[in-house]
Design an enzyme around this catalytic site. Structure first.
Site, mmCIF file in Angstrom:
data_model
loop_
_atom_site.group_PDB
_atom_site.id
_atom_site.type_symbol
_atom_site.label_atom_id
_atom_site.label_comp_id
_atom_site.label_asym_id
_atom_site.label_seq_id
_atom_site.Cartn_x
_atom_site.Cartn_y
_atom_site.Cartn_z
ATOM 1 C CE LYS A 187 -4.114 -1.791 2.249
ATOM 2 N NZ LYS A 187 -5.312 -1.883 1.554
ATOM 3 C CE LYS B 145 -8.494 -14.849 -5.861
ATOM 4 N NZ LYS B 145 -7.749 -14.932 -4.624
ATOM 5 C CE LYS C 60 -13.968 -10.047 -1.154
ATOM 6 N NZ LYS C 60 -14.433 -11.179 -0.387
HETATM 7 P P1 AMP Z 1 -10.564 -12.805 -0.458
HETATM 8 O O1 AMP Z 1 -12.007 -12.660 -0.781
HETATM 9 O O2 AMP Z 1 -9.679 -12.535 -1.649
HETATM 10 O O3 AMP Z 1 -10.151 -12.106 0.803
HETATM 11 O O4 AMP Z 1 -10.324 -14.362 -0.175
HETATM 12 C C1 AMP Z 1 -10.916 -15.030 0.915
HETATM 13 C C2 AMP Z 1 -10.726 -16.534 0.712
HETATM 14 O O5 AMP Z 1 -11.439 -16.989 -0.460
HETATM 15 C C3 AMP Z 1 -9.263 -16.961 0.497
HETATM 16 O O6 AMP Z 1 -9.048 -18.185 1.169
HETATM 17 C C4 AMP Z 1 -9.156 -17.159 -1.003
HETATM 18 O O7 AMP Z 1 -8.181 -18.100 -1.337
HETATM 19 C C5 AMP Z 1 -10.559 -17.629 -1.384
HETATM 20 N N1 AMP Z 1 -10.874 -17.170 -2.751
HETATM 21 C C6 AMP Z 1 -11.173 -15.898 -3.132
HETATM 22 N N2 AMP Z 1 -11.414 -15.828 -4.462
HETATM 23 C C7 AMP Z 1 -11.251 -17.097 -4.946
HETATM 24 C C8 AMP Z 1 -11.336 -17.687 -6.251
HETATM 25 N N3 AMP Z 1 -11.655 -16.964 -7.344
HETATM 26 N N4 AMP Z 1 -11.104 -19.017 -6.370
HETATM 27 C C9 AMP Z 1 -10.785 -19.757 -5.276
HETATM 28 N N5 AMP Z 1 -10.682 -19.257 -4.035
HETATM 29 C C10 AMP Z 1 -10.902 -17.954 -3.847
#
Ligand code: AMP
Ligand code: TRP
Length: 328
Positions: free
Chosen positions: A111, A193, A196
């Site tokens: 950041k 990937k 959000k």
């Molecule tokens: P985040 O929403 O990026 O903070 O991720 C929270 C959890 O969800 C983490 O364990 C990520 O590895 C999993 N995660 C988020 N997006 C994906 C995705 N597109 N595919 C698989 N796992 C995901």
């Protein structure tokens, strides 16, 4: 039974990627581990938040975890700020963390490098609070995404430092980073990937998406010109992603799906994927609405925080005695 602990920082709405990559794993871990799961609401406020939106995200996250199968009978589920021992041990941990260690934490560094201004002191010291979150429960394993591994390693370093200086107090936790974890890709750009931050485009399915909207997103997923349903993530990333989603949700092996659709066009295949996704979302959303309406979230948090506080209080007292600030 080994103990596993994880903190969830809900930043915005949960996605199908979160469900397949994280939530579903948690639900399975319940069979083999004593699970402690908390919503890291203190970590949320290390960056500015709009209170009404934060409140809704926190409640939604808990309701969705429950809707997806996290079971309060088997797992301890609570809100971080309801167990005040976290923040208190967090300060003690902060006093035992070198600034050099915090300076090396990539999340803050990134950041800073990006030139973001007005970063808070809380964001800088957040890894010390996270160490407290973990060490206060003596877990064996901490399942985290790759980006959080460095923080669990800091927790291990701090635990070792404490044990060296004051005698055995903390168990050294192991980070558990999924190595063959499913990576669900964006529907509109299957080389990225699903996340959000895709907001606004059609690449990301949210668990609370309107069912028709979710169906449309699948039907308009980017594919390719091969006109053949095959699992080949390099050359056919879009189709392979849809196969992966369908397989995880339905339990049908990818090979078997490929065989069933070997003579079909992408339209029919997508319709089948959409049916599976929509059925899963429908199930989750129905439970989610029941949970929100029933007051279950509040009840679960009350019971969960009572269970967690018993463990956390004992540990905090032990630490305070060891370090000399407790005089009774
Ligand atoms: P985040 O929403 O990026 O903070 O991720 C929270 C959890 O969800 C983490 O364990 C990520 O590895 C999993 N995660 C988020 N997006 C994906 C995705 N597109 N595919 C698989 N796992 C995901
Ligand atoms: N920092 C984690 C994240 O951003 C959330 C978290 C807070 C956590 N405390 C934790 C994860 C303790 C595991 C253990 O996702």
């Amino acid at each position: 039974m080994k103990r596993m602990l994880s903190g969830i920082k809900p930043s915005g709405q949960l996605t199908l990627g979160n469900y397949i990559g994280a939530l579903k794993n948690f639900v399975n871990y319940q069979n083999d581990y004593e699970m402690i799961v908390f919503i890291a609401n203190l970590h949320c406020i290390t960056v500015p938040q709009e209170p009404a939106e934060l409140r809704k995200n926190l409640k939604d996250a808990i309701a969705l975890y429950l809707a997806c199968g996290l079971d309060p009978e088997r797992s301890t589920i609570f809100l971080q700020s309801d167990v005040m021992e976290h923040a208190q041990l967090g300060f003690i941990m902060c006093c035992n963390t070198y600034m050099g260690e915090l300076n090396r934490m990539t999340q803050f560094k990134d950041k800073q490098v990006k030139g973001e201004t007005n970063l808070s002191g809380g964001l800088y010291t957040y890894p010390s609070l996270m160490a407290a979150d973990i060490l206060i429960y003596d877990p064996d394993y901490v399942p985290v995404g790759e980006d959080q591994k460095q923080h669990v390693e800091l927790a291990r370093d701090l635990a070792a430092r404490f044990n060296n200086r004051y005698g055995e107090i903390f168990k050294l936790p192991e980070p558990l980073v999924p190595t063959v974890g499913k990576r669900i890709m964006s529907l509109s750009d299957p080389t990225k990937k699903m996340s959000k931050s895709d907001k606004g485009d059609k690449g990301c399915i949210y668990l609370l998406d309107d069912l028709n909207v979710a169906r449309k997103k699948i039907m308009s997923a980017v594919t390719d010109n091969f006109a053949k349903v095959a699992f080949d993530p390099i050359n056919q990333p879009g189709v392979s992603n849809l196969l992966e989603i369908m397989s995880v949700l339905s339990g049908e092996p990818i090979d078997s799906i490929v065989k069933r659709f070997e003579n079909s066009g992408y339209g029919d295949f997508k319709k089948a994927v959409a049916d599976v996704v929509v059925a899963e979302l429908d199930k989750i959303q129905t439970r989610y609405r029941d949970i929100i309406a029933s007051g279950e979230v509040e009840r679960v948090l009350q019971e969960g925080s009572e269970k967690a506080r018993k463990i956390a209080y004992k540990k905090l007292m032990k630490v305070q005695k060891k370090i000399g600030i407790e005089i009774r």
